[in-house]
Scaffold this active site. Structure first.
Site, PDB file in Angstrom:
ATOM      1  N   LYS A 190      -2.034   1.721  -5.046  1.00 19.43           N
ATOM      2  CA  LYS A 190      -1.915   1.042  -3.754  1.00 19.43           C
ATOM      3  C   LYS A 190      -0.905  -0.076  -3.892  1.00 19.43           C
ATOM      4  O   LYS A 190      -0.721  -0.618  -4.984  1.00 19.43           O
ATOM      5  CB  LYS A 190      -3.267   0.449  -3.339  1.00 19.43           C
ATOM      6  CG  LYS A 190      -3.383   0.241  -1.843  1.00 19.43           C
ATOM      7  CD  LYS A 190      -3.740   1.547  -1.189  1.00 19.43           C
ATOM      8  CE  LYS A 190      -4.077   1.400   0.267  1.00 19.43           C
ATOM      9  NZ  LYS A 190      -4.787   2.618   0.730  1.00 19.43           N
TER      10      LYS A 190
HETATM   11  N1  GLU Z   1      -3.182   4.811   3.191  1.00 17.82           N
HETATM   12  C1  GLU Z   1      -3.873   6.055   3.323  1.00 17.82           C
HETATM   13  C2  GLU Z   1      -5.201   6.006   2.586  1.00 17.82           C
HETATM   14  O1  GLU Z   1      -5.739   4.965   2.346  1.00 17.82           O
HETATM   15  C3  GLU Z   1      -3.005   7.252   2.952  1.00 17.82           C
HETATM   16  C4  GLU Z   1      -2.514   7.257   1.541  1.00 17.82           C
HETATM   17  C5  GLU Z   1      -1.496   8.356   1.244  1.00 17.82           C
HETATM   18  O2  GLU Z   1      -1.253   9.182   2.107  1.00 17.82           O
HETATM   19  O3  GLU Z   1      -0.980   8.346   0.138  1.00 17.82           O
HETATM   20  O4  GLU Z   1      -5.791   7.019   2.292  1.00 17.82           O
END
Ligand code: GLU
Length: 418
Positions: free
Chosen positions: A106
């Site tokens: 993240k």
């Molecule tokens: N931000 C989204 C999540 O928390 C998508 C992450 C992604 O597609 O890599 O799942």
């Protein structure tokens, strides 16, 4: 909501609970307690008035055990290292629950993007991309949208990375605009997954979907699409809220009409229709309804709020919306919680489809994407449901067990280097 919750501690608490039930010895899962890499960056950004402001950012890779690290980037004034760490770990678990070949990561920048011009936002994004360049790449770590980031921002990340590489690299990021390698169905994917999860739990409980009442907290990409698709399935959306306000109509809101208003005005505030009342954000969470969909930020459903919740089902559109104290209370009350790492996995699943299309220079149709997504969501829901029955536990612990089995097995097969 003055108490400070540490989402990383909450993640660890569930991890330990699941490991205990699975009877996995500490030495076989303790690697999951530590992110593999944490990068903190300072980002000097030229503002429109000529001054230079410095922002703080992070990219944290929790695990690359099952494949490249994967996870979004958020822009928010409350971003901090513990939050990004927890979100990165949840991504590893999420990708393992739905069994896609990724680890978890993240990123975040501590900024309120509503205070920036488009030009400043672009400068910030390009600088952040350059700062995390040593970590990201289509085979190592693939960012995506998250809170307050969107397709345009992903486009800037793709462009910046490609400039450094000297050729176009669409697979470095997902959630891009269609014209530069984005995927059909990606913008709606998380909300669609929330709809599938809600539909599956109603089927399991033998409850009719027609007119089942729903309250949705958060009306961004996840909440608004989730509400729209649930409305189309016959659910009755009785309350919704965004940062600007919350509204309620126990007879049901007209979602297409509300969407037209939000598309024009950017926020819910100011929307008027017969039977609508404006309520507080807290009232939204404790509204009389069958299903609550928290689709905003972490730590919204706290131990103060939990005892007053009327919903019998909570479908977590956001990451970490329920604190671990609230989780205990709600489980005792018999509330069924479809946890974030399952309920909101639709986004990363279609990110995986986008990346797979990029690596092969292919384009799939929207029908193909939606039906593949549905299969994965239904299969994963069933696996978590069966695990819940097998271990006589709640859905969150069951989802952690499903994910941890795969992660622990991957560690066993790969071994410990050197
Ligand atoms: N931000 C989204 C999540 O928390 C998508 C992450 C992604 O597609 O890599 O799942």
């Amino acid at each position: 909501m003055s108490k400070k919750y540490n989402p990383y501690d909450q993640m660890l608490a569930t991890l330990d609970k699941a490991a205990d039930m699975m009877k996995v010895p500490d030495s076989e899962y303790n690697f999951l307690r530590y992110p593999e890499r944490e990068l903190k960056v300072a980002l000097p950004v030229r503002m429109d008035d000529g001054s230079v402001k410095v922002f703080e950012g992070y990219r944290i890779q929790h695990s690359s055990l099952r494949g490249p690290c994967k996870g979004g980037i958020r822009y928010h004034q409350d971003v901090d290292q513990d939050e990004v760490k927890a979100l990165a770990a949840w991504m590893s678990l999420k990708c393992a629950v739905v069994n896609i070949p990724y680890g978890g990561a993240k990123g975040g920048v501590k900024v309120d993007p509503s205070q920036l011009s488009v030009n400043e936002l672009k400068n910030l994004t390009r600088r952040f991309t350059a700062a995390i360049l040593p970590l990201i790449g289509p085979l190592s770590d693939i960012p995506a949208p998250d809170v307050n980031t969107n397709a345009q921002i992903m486009g800037w990340i793709m462009d910046t990375y490609s400039m450094f590489m000297g050729h176009a690299v669409p697979g470095v990021v997902t959630g891009k605009p269609l014209d530069i390698g984005g995927s059909l169905g990606r913008p709606e994917a998380t909300g669609r997954g929330v709809m599938f999860s809600t539909r599956e739990i109603m089927k399991k409980l033998g409850r009719p979907m027609k007119d089942a009442t729903v309250a949705v907290q958060g009306y961004g990409n996840v909440g608004s699409v989730g509400a729209t698709l649930l409305y189309a399935e016959g659910f009755k959306i009785v309350a919704v809220g965004d940062v600007s306000c919350s509204i309620r109509n126990l007879k049901g809101l007209n979602i297409p009409e509300l969407n037209a208003y939000v598309a024009k005005n950017g926020v819910i505030k100011g929307y008027e229709a017969p039977g609508i009342e404006y309520i507080s954000h807290e009232e939204l969470l404790i509204t009389d309804c069958e299903i609550l969909v928290p689709a905003a930020l972490e730590n919204q459903v706290t131990e103060q709020i939990a005892p007053n919740i009327k919903a019998k089902i909570i479908v977590e559109g956001a990451n970490g919306p329920t604190t671990s104290e609230a989780d205990v209370i709600l489980n005792k009350m018999g509330v069924i919680i479809i946890p974030d790492i399952l309920a909101n996995a639709g986004g990363v699943v279609v990110s995986y489809f986008e990346w797979a299309q990029n690596l092969q220079s292919l384009m799939w149709t929207e029908d193909e994407i939606n039906s593949k997504l549905e299969k994965i969501m239904v299969r994963s829901f069933q696996e978590v449901w069966d695990t819940k029955d097998q271990f006589k536990t709640d859905m969150r612990t069951a989802a952690f067990i499903v994910a941890m089995r795969r992660l622990v097995e991957a560690r066993r097969i790969r071994g410990v280097f050197p």
